[in-house]
Design an enzyme around this catalytic site. Structure first.
Site, PDB file in Angstrom:
ATOM      1  N   GLY A 272      34.227  29.334  43.707  1.00  0.00           N
ATOM      2  CA  GLY A 272      33.927  29.872  42.375  1.00  0.00           C
ATOM      3  C   GLY A 272      34.736  29.111  41.339  1.00  0.00           C
TER       4      GLY A 272
ATOM      5  N   LYS B  19      47.716  23.311  34.637  1.00  0.00           N
ATOM      6  CA  LYS B  19      48.840  23.702  33.763  1.00  0.00           C
ATOM      7  C   LYS B  19      48.450  23.508  32.298  1.00  0.00           C
ATOM      8  CE  LYS B  19      52.606  22.764  37.036  1.00  0.00           C
ATOM      9  NZ  LYS B  19      53.816  21.932  37.300  1.00  0.00           N
TER      10      LYS B  19
ATOM     11  N   ALA C 228      38.114  36.070  51.415  1.00  0.00           N
ATOM     12  CA  ALA C 228      37.256  37.248  51.662  1.00  0.00           C
ATOM     13  C   ALA C 228      35.894  36.732  52.137  1.00  0.00           C
ATOM     14  CB  ALA C 228      37.104  38.057  50.368  1.00  0.00           C
TER      15      ALA C 228
ATOM     16  N   ASP D 179      41.938  45.563  34.910  1.00  0.00           N
ATOM     17  CA  ASP D 179      40.699  44.772  34.799  1.00  0.00           C
ATOM     18  C   ASP D 179      39.777  45.022  35.987  1.00  0.00           C
ATOM     19  OD1 ASP D 179      39.871  41.242  34.249  1.00  0.00           O
ATOM     20  OD2 ASP D 179      38.921  43.105  33.605  1.00  0.00           O
TER      21      ASP D 179
HETATM   22  C1  LIG Z   1      38.248  37.768  41.828  1.00  0.00           C
HETATM   23  C2  LIG Z   1      38.114  36.313  41.595  1.00  0.00           C
HETATM   24  O1  LIG Z   1      39.084  35.604  41.376  1.00  0.00           O
HETATM   25  N1  LIG Z   1      36.853  35.821  41.626  1.00  0.00           N
HETATM   26  C3  LIG Z   1      36.682  34.419  41.358  1.00  0.00           C
HETATM   27  C4  LIG Z   1      36.806  33.591  42.558  1.00  0.00           C
HETATM   28  C5  LIG Z   1      35.483  33.223  43.074  1.00  0.00           C
HETATM   29  C6  LIG Z   1      35.704  32.988  44.550  1.00  0.00           C
HETATM   30  N2  LIG Z   1      36.990  33.603  44.883  1.00  0.00           N
HETATM   31  C7  LIG Z   1      37.321  34.014  46.220  1.00  0.00           C
HETATM   32  C8  LIG Z   1      38.623  34.370  46.603  1.00  0.00           C
HETATM   33 CL1  LIG Z   1      39.920  34.298  45.468  1.00  0.00          CL
HETATM   34  C9  LIG Z   1      38.891  34.771  47.900  1.00  0.00           C
HETATM   35  N3  LIG Z   1      37.937  34.855  48.836  1.00  0.00           N
HETATM   36  C10 LIG Z   1      36.670  34.518  48.492  1.00  0.00           C
HETATM   37  N4  LIG Z   1      35.558  34.523  49.239  1.00  0.00           N
HETATM   38  C11 LIG Z   1      34.543  34.085  48.440  1.00  0.00           C
HETATM   39  C12 LIG Z   1      33.181  33.952  48.906  1.00  0.00           C
HETATM   40  C13 LIG Z   1      32.774  34.129  50.202  1.00  0.00           C
HETATM   41  N5  LIG Z   1      31.448  33.902  50.222  1.00  0.00           N
HETATM   42  C14 LIG Z   1      30.558  33.982  51.372  1.00  0.00           C
HETATM   43  N6  LIG Z   1      31.001  33.589  48.995  1.00  0.00           N
HETATM   44  C15 LIG Z   1      32.072  33.606  48.184  1.00  0.00           C
HETATM   45  C16 LIG Z   1      31.981  33.282  46.728  1.00  0.00           C
HETATM   46  N7  LIG Z   1      34.978  33.839  47.183  1.00  0.00           N
HETATM   47  C17 LIG Z   1      36.314  34.095  47.213  1.00  0.00           C
HETATM   48  C18 LIG Z   1      37.460  34.304  43.746  1.00  0.00           C
END
Ligand SMILES: CC(=O)NC[C@@H]1CCN(c2c(Cl)cnc3[nH]c(-c4cn(C)nc4C)nc23)C1
EC number: 2.7.11.1
Length: 272
Positions: free
Chosen positions: A14, A40, A87, A130
């Site tokens: 992301g 930074k 995640a 948030d």
């Molecule tokens: C809360 C936040 O920081 N959101 C923005 C970031 C986007 C991906 N980030 C992840 C973060 Cl910080 C941690 N785990 C993730 N897993 C995924 C993800 C898994 N799949 C199958 N698709 C995705 C997308 N993304 C993340 C966070």
């Protein structure tokens, strides 16, 4: 001290305002994690270094199954790297977009999980501030993972940085600029519960000002399909007066939650 060459970098997960999040694997142990890269220069320009320092400080000490772990962090000349828990089942808001809305079981389970995470945060005098679908991720078993503590502070607090992003989740006291406490997070649980069940936020309107007015008046209606239990819970949470909102400990004991939640935690509390 960790450095970027310790990792193999995978696909971008992301893009954020200050950098991106990549899937990464430790070369030595093959441990999978999410590596958040922040420039930074972007932080300095936005004068948000203090906010990032606070996020790191807070997140490094929080340990809870429904809070996305921050294992460690490091930096080089131009970038800051946050070593975050990965995640595997992605972002809640994408799931909500796909499914349009969730049923009572799925929503009550999420409400129990986020309430447990917030009970833990508030016990450390940390308020998130948030809570919204964009900041919620899903773990291996589909459990909720509260992430992005960029706006979290130690309670009680006065917001200093201008509001940006969605207004749907703002509590009345945040709009008024009054001092706020942990109860802003409780308000967001109510808004989140409504949005998960309805598929849209309770105070959605054409303009920010219209949304602010609806929030201040707690002007919302329930879709016909929303169950009485859910309406009762949401009505008890979305109270304009922060201290009159149903406390988190009462939310997880609400009949609608007890009837519908299937989170691992609730199994522990009332075993068969
Ligand atoms: C809360 C936040 O920081 N959101 C923005 C970031 C986007 C991906 N980030 C992840 C973060 Cl910080 C941690 N785990 C993730 N897993 C995924 C993800 C898994 N799949 C199958 N698709 C995705 C997308 N993304 C993340 C966070």
């Amino acid at each position: 001290m960790w450095c970027i060459s310790d990792f193999e970098i995978g696909k971008p997960l992301g893009k954020g305002r200050f950098g991106a999040v990549y899937l990464a694997r430790s070369k030595e142990t093959h441990f999978i994690l999410a590596l958040k890269v922040i420039f930074k220069s972007a932080m300095e320009k936005a004068q948000l270094e203090h906010q990032l320092r606070r996020e790191i400080e807070i997140l490094c000490h929080l340990r809870h199954p429904n809070i996305l772990r921050m294992y460690n962090y490091f930096h080089d000349q131009t970038r800051i790297f946050l070593m975050l828990e990965y995640a595997p089942r992605g972002e809640l808001y994408k799931e909500l977009q796909k499914k349009k809305y969730f049923d009572d079981t799925r929503t009550a389970t999420y409400m129990e999980e986020i309430s447990e995470a917030l009970i833990y945060c508030h016990a450390q005098k940390v308020i998130h501030r948030d809570i919204k679908p964009e900041n919620l991720l899903l773990g291996l078993r589909g459990e909720l993972k509260l992430a992005d503590f960029g706006w979290s502070v130690h309670a009680p607090s006065l917001r200093r940085t201008t509001l940006c992003g969605t207004t749907d989740y703002l509590a009345p006291e945040m709009i008024a600029g009054s001092p706020h406490d942990e109860n802003v997070d409780v308000w967001c649980v109510g808004v989140l519960c409504y949005e998960c069940l309805a598929g849209y936020a309770p105070f959605e309107a054409a303009t920010r000002l219209e949304t602010f007015r609806k929030i201040r008046e707690v002007n919302m209606t329930f879709p016909s399909w929303m169950s009485d239990g859910a309406r009762d819970l949401i009505s008890k949470i979305l109270n304009r007066t922060p201290s009159l909102r149903l406390p988190l400990k009462a939310i997880i004991e609400h009949p609608w939650i007890l009837n519908h939640s299937s989170s691992d935690l609730s199994m522990r509390r009332s075993p068969m």
